[in-house]
Scaffold this active site. Structure first.
Site, PDB file in Angstrom:
ATOM      1  CG  HIS A 302      -1.867   1.114   1.314  1.00 19.84           C
ATOM      2  ND1 HIS A 302      -3.162   1.004   0.876  1.00 19.84           N
ATOM      3  CD2 HIS A 302      -1.739   2.379   1.764  1.00 19.84           C
ATOM      4  CE1 HIS A 302      -3.792   2.149   1.058  1.00 19.84           C
ATOM      5  NE2 HIS A 302      -2.939   3.000   1.592  1.00 19.84           N
ATOM      6  CG  HIS A 345       1.107   5.003  10.009  1.00 15.03           C
ATOM      7  ND1 HIS A 345       0.800   6.206   9.398  1.00 15.03           N
ATOM      8  CD2 HIS A 345       2.468   4.947  10.031  1.00 15.03           C
ATOM      9  CE1 HIS A 345       1.906   6.826   9.057  1.00 15.03           C
ATOM     10  NE2 HIS A 345       2.930   6.087   9.430  1.00 15.03           N
ATOM     11  CD  GLU A 351      -1.959  10.027   9.673  1.00 18.69           C
ATOM     12  OE1 GLU A 351      -3.050   9.433   9.533  1.00 18.69           O
ATOM     13  OE2 GLU A 351      -0.859   9.468   9.519  1.00 18.69           O
ATOM     14  CG  HIS A 375      -5.851   8.838  14.033  1.00 21.05           C
ATOM     15  ND1 HIS A 375      -6.185   8.324  12.802  1.00 21.05           N
ATOM     16  CD2 HIS A 375      -6.883   8.538  14.857  1.00 21.05           C
ATOM     17  CE1 HIS A 375      -7.357   7.721  12.869  1.00 21.05           C
ATOM     18  NE2 HIS A 375      -7.813   7.848  14.102  1.00 21.05           N
ATOM     19  CG  HIS A 381      -3.564   6.051  12.840  1.00 18.30           C
ATOM     20  ND1 HIS A 381      -2.431   6.635  13.386  1.00 18.30           N
ATOM     21  CD2 HIS A 381      -3.411   6.167  11.499  1.00 18.30           C
ATOM     22  CE1 HIS A 381      -1.656   7.097  12.426  1.00 18.30           C
ATOM     23  NE2 HIS A 381      -2.216   6.819  11.260  1.00 18.30           N
TER      24      HIS A 381
END
Length: 452
Positions: A302, A345, A351, A375, A381
């Site tokens: 990803h 992560h 974020e 977050h 998260h």
């Protein structure tokens, strides 16, 4: 470029725009209104006043220098002294400290805030959620949200603290600026640079959305690096208004100025939208997020979300953003033998996420259009339990199109402090943490047969 003289407060469905990002633009509401060969002649055409608005210091490097010349019927200095606006706006912050906000590493999520029943315009419906730094020190950011149901009446707003990046989620915005008019729909964004006066009209009535504000920096396009010369947000898709002006007297017109997070008002007898012509590279602009050209992995793993950066407000440290604006638009997922949703992560950046419409691929439940999540730095998260289990059960069954969605992220290297009204909000999702509690161990000492 020539445009129509003001004749009606209504916005035309086919407003004219100029295209480009960072260009030197010019526009005339009356042909010949721009001075030729110089910026500030002894007498300007049509008896206009020349006024410069500077978005950077005079001596900023030329490639970073931003300023525009406005040719107006009366100069903006023609107003009564500023005085504090009464009643005070109690929910705007531009200097974050222990007296007005709190630090928390907990994952936070808010449900969509209801639009008020009482008459509320854009300014009164604007409230700070979180931020860091200080507008006084010209370093930091604030993240706001707004809910409104009425247009701004006979006044204009001016933000002396920083640039606004507005993301409408519900309801169109008809925005009049000193450079002209912009219609901004959900799925589009608008950037209103520091110092510009503007008015927000709500043609659809109820409206809701998100605002990122940066102190001491301006948004720019991210470097493309190995991607090459094309991709992500194309400069030609950014739209800048054309000159539009009001020339009639406007007794009692009010300027509301945000200065250090506080609101001040000044009265004048004319509309601030009396700019007949202008030229420069310091301008408001809008962008349609559906024109973004996303990139993604075509084999394994990803990609990092930075691959979807639309705009960035940089710091002095290369590659480190004061604030990035990142989107998660419709796109194809084709990675093989890969957990396709966003990975779990912990990030040195913080974020803040919002959802304009549709759903978000990492959250099966609870993250709704008009809602938000935060977050913070190094707070874990990632996908919720339902998303993880469904992805593992489904496997990689060929290409998958993510459609009918538009999520976004404001990301900053500064650690945010959260305002008390956001923490105490009735729309706070206090059970957010539960979405991960169901994640169970799949650990086994046996090597999976499909492991390459």
């Amino acid at each position: 470029m020539e445009s129509k003289i003001a004749g009606s407060a209504d916005f035309s469905a086919d407003l004219e725009y100029q295209s480009g990002f960072g260009n030197h633009f010019s526009s005339e509401g009356i042909a010949g209104a721009l001075p030729r060969d110089q910026n500030s002649p002894l007498v300007c055409p049509y008896g206009l006043y020349a006024e410069q608005i500077s978005g950077t210091s005079f001596t900023a490097p030329r490639k970073l220098n931003q300023r525009s010349w406005l040719y107006r019927i009366k100069p903006s200095v023609t107003h009564e002294p500023f005085k504090p606006r009464v009643p005070r706006h109690e929910k705007l912050v531009s200097e974050f400290n222990q007296s007005n906000s709190s630090a928390t590493p907990t994952q936070l999520r808010w449900k969509p805030v209801k639009i008020p029943d009482s008459p509320t315009d854009f300014v009164d419906g604007l409230y700070t959620v979180c931020g860091a730094g200080s507008s006084y020190l010209r370093h930091g950011y604030a993240i706001h949200m707004y809910t409104a149901n009425k247009s701004m009446d006979h006044y204009a707003f001016c933000n002396a603290d920083g640039d606004f990046l507005i993301v409408p989620q519900e309801g169109r915005l008809w925005i009049t600026t000193e450079c002209g008019r912009l219609q901004v729909c959900p799925g589009e964004i608008v950037v209103l640079p520091q110092g510009f006066r503007f008015n927000v009209n709500l043609p659809d009535g109820p409206s809701r959305g998100y605002v990122a504000e940066v102190f001491g920096s301006h948004f720019q396009l991210p470097d493309l690096g190995p991607i090459g010369a094309n991709g992500l947000a194309d400069p030609r898709d950014f739209l800048v208004p054309t000159a539009w002006f009001e020339e009639h007297p406007s007794p009692g017109y009010t300027i509301v100025q945000k200065f250090g997070g506080e609101l001040f008002i000044a009265k004048q007898d004319f509309s601030p939208f009396n700019v007949v012509a202008w030229h420069g590279n310091y301008v408001p602009y809008k962008y349609d997020l559906n024109k973004f050209c996303p990139y993604n992995t075509v084999r394994i793993d990803h990609s990092d979300p930075s691959i979807n950066t639309v705009l960035t407000a940089p710091t002095d440290k290369p590659g480190v953003a004061l604030l990035d604006f990142v989107i998660f638009p419709p796109r194809w997922l084709v990675a093989e033998h890969t957990f396709r949703p966003p990975y779990y992560h912990r990030n040195c950046m913080s974020e803040f996420m919002g959802l304009i419409y549709g759903g978000y691929e990492a959250k099966a439940d609870g993250f709704l259009p008009g809602g938000a999540s935060l977050h913070s730095c190094m707070t874990p998260h990632g996908p919720d339990t339902k998303t993880y289990e469904a992805t593992i059960a489904r496997g990689n069954e060929g290409p998958q199109r993510i459609d009918n969605t538009m999520a976004f992220m404001f990301e900053s290297f500064l650690m945010p402090r959260v305002c008390p009204w956001a923490l105490d909000s009735p729309f706070m999702d206090h059970n957010y943490y539960q979405c991960w509690i169901g994640l169970k161990s799949h650990f086994t000492r046996e090597v999976a047969n499909d492991w390459r």
